[in-house]
Design a protein around this motif. Structure first.
Motif, PDB file in Angstrom:
ATOM      1  N   LYS A   5      15.412 -14.959 -55.108  1.00 35.78           N
ATOM      2  CA  LYS A   5      16.391 -15.141 -56.181  1.00 35.78           C
ATOM      3  C   LYS A   5      17.483 -14.076 -56.118  1.00 35.78           C
ATOM      4  O   LYS A   5      18.662 -14.355 -56.352  1.00 35.78           O
ATOM      5  CB  LYS A   5      15.689 -15.091 -57.537  1.00 35.78           C
ATOM      6  N   ILE A   6      17.091 -12.850 -55.788  1.00 37.26           N
ATOM      7  CA  ILE A   6      18.063 -11.752 -55.745  1.00 37.26           C
ATOM      8  C   ILE A   6      18.909 -11.806 -54.476  1.00 37.26           C
ATOM      9  O   ILE A   6      20.105 -11.497 -54.488  1.00 37.26           O
ATOM     10  CB  ILE A   6      17.329 -10.397 -55.844  1.00 37.26           C
ATOM     11  N   PHE A   7      18.279 -12.218 -53.363  1.00 36.52           N
ATOM     12  CA  PHE A   7      18.978 -12.280 -52.076  1.00 36.52           C
ATOM     13  C   PHE A   7      18.933 -13.714 -51.526  1.00 36.52           C
ATOM     14  O   PHE A   7      18.247 -13.989 -50.543  1.00 36.52           O
ATOM     15  CB  PHE A   7      18.338 -11.319 -51.073  1.00 36.52           C
ATOM     16  N   PRO A   8      19.653 -14.634 -52.162  1.00 38.61           N
ATOM     17  CA  PRO A   8      19.550 -16.057 -51.779  1.00 38.61           C
ATOM     18  C   PRO A   8      20.051 -16.354 -50.373  1.00 38.61           C
ATOM     19  O   PRO A   8      19.654 -17.359 -49.780  1.00 38.61           O
ATOM     20  CB  PRO A   8      20.402 -16.771 -52.836  1.00 38.61           C
ATOM     21  N   THR A   9      20.902 -15.509 -49.820  1.00 43.60           N
ATOM     22  CA  THR A   9      21.448 -15.777 -48.493  1.00 43.60           C
ATOM     23  C   THR A   9      20.554 -15.246 -47.369  1.00 43.60           C
ATOM     24  O   THR A   9      20.780 -15.573 -46.203  1.00 43.60           O
ATOM     25  CB  THR A   9      22.847 -15.148 -48.355  1.00 43.60           C
ATOM     26  N   LEU A  10      19.553 -14.438 -47.713  1.00 41.96           N
ATOM     27  CA  LEU A  10      18.651 -13.899 -46.705  1.00 41.96           C
ATOM     28  C   LEU A  10      17.440 -14.806 -46.527  1.00 41.96           C
ATOM     29  O   LEU A  10      17.020 -15.494 -47.457  1.00 41.96           O
ATOM     30  CB  LEU A  10      18.179 -12.497 -47.092  1.00 41.96           C
ATOM     31  N   ALA A  11      16.885 -14.797 -45.319  1.00 38.57           N
ATOM     32  CA  ALA A  11      15.635 -15.513 -45.070  1.00 38.57           C
ATOM     33  C   ALA A  11      14.492 -14.693 -45.665  1.00 38.57           C
ATOM     34  O   ALA A  11      14.318 -13.519 -45.332  1.00 38.57           O
ATOM     35  CB  ALA A  11      15.422 -15.715 -43.576  1.00 38.57           C
ATOM     36  N   VAL A  12      13.722 -15.318 -46.545  1.00 38.35           N
ATOM     37  CA  VAL A  12      12.635 -14.638 -47.240  1.00 38.35           C
ATOM     38  C   VAL A  12      11.351 -15.430 -47.035  1.00 38.35           C
ATOM     39  O   VAL A  12      11.353 -16.665 -47.122  1.00 38.35           O
ATOM     40  CB  VAL A  12      12.926 -14.483 -48.748  1.00 38.35           C
ATOM     41  N   GLY A  13      10.252 -14.731 -46.766  1.00 41.38           N
ATOM     42  CA  GLY A  13       8.994 -15.403 -46.510  1.00 41.38           C
ATOM     43  C   GLY A  13       7.825 -14.801 -47.247  1.00 41.38           C
ATOM     44  O   GLY A  13       7.906 -13.708 -47.832  1.00 41.38           O
ATOM     45  N   TYR A  14       6.722 -15.539 -47.208  1.00 42.23           N
ATOM     46  CA  TYR A  14       5.468 -15.113 -47.834  1.00 42.23           C
ATOM     47  C   TYR A  14       4.416 -14.915 -46.751  1.00 42.23           C
ATOM     48  O   TYR A  14       4.256 -15.749 -45.858  1.00 42.23           O
ATOM     49  CB  TYR A  14       4.987 -16.168 -48.837  1.00 42.23           C
ATOM     50  N   ILE A  15       3.708 -13.795 -46.808  1.00 40.38           N
ATOM     51  CA  ILE A  15       2.630 -13.518 -45.862  1.00 40.38           C
ATOM     52  C   ILE A  15       1.337 -14.074 -46.429  1.00 40.38           C
ATOM     53  O   ILE A  15       0.882 -13.641 -47.497  1.00 40.38           O
ATOM     54  CB  ILE A  15       2.488 -12.005 -45.609  1.00 40.38           C
TER      55      ILE A  15
END
Length: 414
Positions: A318-328
């Protein structure tokens, strides 16, 4: 069909895992004890007794020698787990020594066949255990029926994998340096290892671990304490930066110091090295750690974020919508949670073909950690995994055609 657990529940399990684990073990033992005491219920139901009466008879007839029999009953799933683990470890060890697609295929097929035989025998024991039945009404398990059941299970297993076995085009996943090192070339998560790995291996991503100190500074280190790397009984989230920055870390015959995340990030940007940044949260830092990233928002462009805490990962997206974010995904209870995150990072022992296929259907990329043999890397290439984390990037290098013949025919068996 994979049924995901709620995000709040997964995060709660992760943050309080050491307190919850003993409770889960006790709960498991209680359930196992209950199952043992009612194991004869189907036996009496077949004789025409009502459910309540059957349960009562089973409870009464499993009372004698309960400690000895229950220990034996408890040891069966434990033995099944140990044997399965030994079989899998032997297979992995064998594939590292032997080459050729036929040898690998035979070993993998034997691994699966033996596992399925063990499962069949285990459930047959649960369904008809002559050792716990009373001698007056006991009906021995027919050896012929047992053999036919095993053959039927193996036949269905063979037909199933014959249908799904097919050669797929392999992909070239991202080569990701696990903790910033490759083949023990420095202290994990150190700036020195970052420079060396970037220069010699040029990975697509370098994975690092970021934690928050007691005075809200972000530092690059994996362990929650310093017992292993510095022989100090200090926790990162309970220690101020001024007490951490001078401590020498020793690993792989190298000595380094804990870097600030801002310094590590600046070095990576100067080298034009993309990072895979894991935010490691604890119960003490969960509420504040993400806020420490906000001043670095511009410097984070082009990098990727991930966390083993699902709430944290969703918040970062939500804070960095343009970055690729994942869950481990630390372990596979009931599959991966359904999220809008860009990728799921799975531990290699959990990364089975069904789970990978499900995540691809959800339009999510899949990373796998940590891969430290060329055979593992080859299999996951054909499973179309998007990124592989390794402590030795040389196992991810090499020509794809060289491994195609060794893995194409066995991929779908795994």
């Amino acid at each position: 069909m994979w049924q995901p657990l709620p995000a709040d529940l997964l995060s709660f399990f992760f943050l309080h895992r050491w307190k919850i684990l003993p409770v889960i073990i006790l709960f498991y033992l209680a359930i196992l004890y209950l199952l043992y005491r009612i194991i004869l219920t189907p036996h009496y139901l077949k004789q025409g007794y009502r459910l309540k009466t059957s349960l009562l008879f089973s409870w009464m007839n499993t009372k004698k020698g309960i400690i000895k029999q229950f220990v034996f009953f408890l040891l069966i799933p434990l033995a099944f787990f140990i044997v399965s683990l030994l079989i899998k470890s032997s297979f992995i060890w064998s594939t590292q020594l032997l080459s050729g697609s036929n040898t690998a295929m035979i070993l993998l097929l034997l691994h699966r066949v033996i596992q399925n035989i063990l499962r069949t025998l285990f459930f047959l024991y649960l369904a008809a255990n002559p050792a716990t039945a009373d001698t007056d009404t006991q009906t021995p398990v027919s050896k012929i029926w047992l053999g036919l059941t095993v053959i039927a299970c193996l036949s269905l297993y063979f037909l199933h994998y014959t249908q799904i076995t097919q050669v797929q085009r392999a992909v070239t996943p991202l080569a990701i340096s696990h903790r910033g090192v490759s083949n023990r070339n420095g202290v994990q998560n150190s700036v020195e290892a970052l420079k060396k790995t970037n220069k010699t291996m040029q990975p697509d991503l370098i994975e690092i671990d970021v934690q928050e100190t007691a005075d809200h500074q972000l530092v690059v280190i994996h362990d929650e304490d310093l017992k292993t790397l510095a022989n100090k009984d200090l926790r990162i989230d309970e220690t101020a930066w001024k007490d951490l920055k001078g401590l020498p870390l020793k690993e792989n015959s190298y000595i380094s110091k804990i870097p600030l995340f801002s310094d590590y990030l600046a070095t990576a940007n100067r080298l034009k090295q993309p990072l895979l940044i894991e935010l490691k949260v604890t119960a003490k830092t969960k509420a504040t750690i993400i806020h420490q990233l906000l001043p670095l928002k511009e410097q984070l462009a082009g990098h990727q974020l991930q966390s083993m805490d699902l709430d944290t990962a969703n918040h970062m997206k939500k804070i960095f919508p343009t970055l690729a974010v994942g869950y481990i995904l630390p372990f596979d209870l009931l599959g991966a949670p359904k999220t809008s995150l860009d990728f799921i990072n799975i531990e290699a022992k959990t990364a089975n073909g069904d789970l990978i296929q499900y995540l691809h259907q959800q339009k999510q990329k899949v990373y796998v950690w940590s891969i430290n043999s060329k055979q593992q890397a080859a299999v996951f290439r054909f499973q179309r995994v998007n990124g592989l984390l390794s402590d030795d990037l040389t196992v991810l290098s090499g020509h794809l055609d060289d491994i195609r013949s060794q893995t194409a025919s066995i991929l779908q068996f795994d």
